[in-house]
Design a protein around this motif. Structure first.
Motif, PDB file in Angstrom:
ATOM      1  N   ARG A  12     -11.500   6.883  -8.174  1.00 43.06           N
ATOM      2  CA  ARG A  12     -10.990   6.626  -6.815  1.00 43.06           C
ATOM      3  C   ARG A  12     -10.214   7.829  -6.319  1.00 43.06           C
ATOM      4  O   ARG A  12      -9.603   8.557  -7.105  1.00 43.06           O
ATOM      5  N   GLY A  69       2.755  -7.110  -3.462  1.00 41.67           N
ATOM      6  CA  GLY A  69       1.736  -6.641  -4.387  1.00 41.67           C
ATOM      7  C   GLY A  69       2.002  -7.215  -5.765  1.00 41.67           C
ATOM      8  O   GLY A  69       2.804  -8.129  -5.929  1.00 41.67           O
ATOM      9  N   THR A  70       1.328  -6.622  -6.740  1.00 48.33           N
ATOM     10  CA  THR A  70       1.426  -7.071  -8.124  1.00 48.33           C
ATOM     11  C   THR A  70       1.837  -5.904  -9.007  1.00 48.33           C
ATOM     12  O   THR A  70       1.325  -4.788  -8.847  1.00 48.33           O
ATOM     13  N   LEU A  72       1.327  -3.911 -11.975  1.00 48.26           N
ATOM     14  CA  LEU A  72       0.149  -3.710 -12.818  1.00 48.26           C
ATOM     15  C   LEU A  72       0.524  -3.233 -14.222  1.00 48.26           C
ATOM     16  O   LEU A  72      -0.222  -3.473 -15.169  1.00 48.26           O
ATOM     17  N   SER A  83       0.363  -2.564  -7.201  1.00 45.29           N
ATOM     18  CA  SER A  83      -0.487  -2.519  -6.014  1.00 45.29           C
ATOM     19  C   SER A  83       0.406  -2.562  -4.783  1.00 45.29           C
ATOM     20  O   SER A  83       1.480  -3.166  -4.787  1.00 45.29           O
ATOM     21  N   TRP A  84      -0.061  -1.893  -3.740  1.00 44.08           N
ATOM     22  CA  TRP A  84       0.644  -1.870  -2.452  1.00 44.08           C
ATOM     23  C   TRP A  84      -0.437  -1.824  -1.398  1.00 44.08           C
ATOM     24  O   TRP A  84      -1.032  -0.777  -1.178  1.00 44.08           O
ATOM     25  N   GLY A  86      -4.019  -1.931  -0.285  1.00 53.79           N
ATOM     26  CA  GLY A  86      -5.194  -1.565  -1.057  1.00 53.79           C
ATOM     27  C   GLY A  86      -4.965  -0.382  -1.980  1.00 53.79           C
ATOM     28  O   GLY A  86      -5.873   0.037  -2.691  1.00 53.79           O
ATOM     29  N   ASP A  87      -3.771   0.183  -1.948  1.00 53.25           N
ATOM     30  CA  ASP A  87      -3.424   1.327  -2.797  1.00 53.25           C
ATOM     31  C   ASP A  87      -2.797   0.855  -4.101  1.00 53.25           C
ATOM     32  O   ASP A  87      -2.380  -0.298  -4.222  1.00 53.25           O
ATOM     33  N   GLU A  88      -2.716   1.782  -5.037  1.00 56.02           N
ATOM     34  CA  GLU A  88      -1.932   1.585  -6.251  1.00 56.02           C
ATOM     35  C   GLU A  88      -0.968   2.755  -6.370  1.00 56.02           C
ATOM     36  O   GLU A  88      -1.305   3.884  -6.014  1.00 56.02           O
ATOM     37  N   ARG A  90       1.450   4.683  -9.259  1.00 54.78           N
ATOM     38  CA  ARG A  90       1.700   4.823 -10.695  1.00 54.78           C
ATOM     39  C   ARG A  90       2.826   5.831 -10.891  1.00 54.78           C
ATOM     40  O   ARG A  90       2.775   6.929 -10.346  1.00 54.78           O
ATOM     41  N   ASN A 107      -0.703   8.235  -6.354  1.00 57.79           N
ATOM     42  CA  ASN A 107      -1.000   7.229  -5.335  1.00 57.79           C
ATOM     43  C   ASN A 107      -2.520   7.120  -5.270  1.00 57.79           C
ATOM     44  O   ASN A 107      -3.186   7.984  -4.730  1.00 57.79           O
ATOM     45  N   GLU A 110      -6.752   3.548  -1.178  1.00 52.55           N
ATOM     46  CA  GLU A 110      -7.816   2.638  -0.764  1.00 52.55           C
ATOM     47  C   GLU A 110      -8.869   3.410   0.027  1.00 52.55           C
ATOM     48  O   GLU A 110     -10.059   3.167  -0.104  1.00 52.55           O
TER      49      GLU A 110
END
Length: 174
Positions: A12, A69-70, A72, A83-84, A86-88, A90, A107, A110
């Motif tokens: 991605r 979000g969740t 992860l 998650s934020w 559709g982005d993640e 880390r 980042n 999405e």
């Protein structure tokens, strides 16, 4: 200083930043993985359930609606991911020695065309994190003393980073 790069992360599009701070890993963890630490430099107010699978909420950002979000990954003091939209995001921390820590912020996007916009935003935020860690008072990335976003965005676009996504608060086509 690393101004961020456009990369592929697990297939991605993503923007990646790396910073080394003259603080132990526990200090950086407190700044990036707790609501109290994030309040100094993150673009939204964050509340999180500190465990993998927990809920994370974002509010009080003048450019976005409140969202959730969740979590992860929650692996103190080395990794936080969530998650934020559709982005993640880390945050990976690597102790360099007892008094230094490397932060890698990724980042995962999405949409590819958000790269320059988000990279400019994270550059502003990370500058605020640096101020906070140095002991300086900060108003956060939306404050008057924060680094201006637009010149950073223009520089990312000029460097060839993907762009074109809507910019909150800007007129259409800006």
């Amino acid at each position: 200083m690393d101004r961020g790069t456009f990369v592929q992360h697990e297939g991605r599009p993503a923007v990646r930043f790396e910073r080394t701070y003259a603080h132990p890993v526990e200090r950086i963890w407190a700044a990036v993985a707790t609501p109290e630490g994030l309040a100094h430099w993150f673009p939204s107010r964050v509340e999180l359930e500190p465990h993998t699978g927990g809920k994370i909420t974002f509010s009080d950002d003048p450019n976005t609606e409140p969202t959730a979000g969740t979590v992860l990954a929650f692996e103190p003091p080395l990794r936080l991911a969530f998650s934020w939209g559709g982005d993640e995001l880390r945050f990976d921390l690597e102790p360099v020695d007892a008094h230094h820590c490397r932060l890698i912020l990724i980042n995962v996007l999405e949409a590819r065309d958000t790269a320059a916009r988000n990279a400019a935003g994270w550059s502003v935020c990370l500058a605020e994190l640096g101020k906070h860690l140095s002991g300086a008072l900060t108003d956060g990335p939306h404050g008057e003393a924060a680094e201006p976003w637009k010149p950073l965005y223009d520089a990312y676009v000029a460097s060839g980073m993907p762009y074109g996504a809507a910019i909150p608060g800007a007129p259409s086509g800006a």
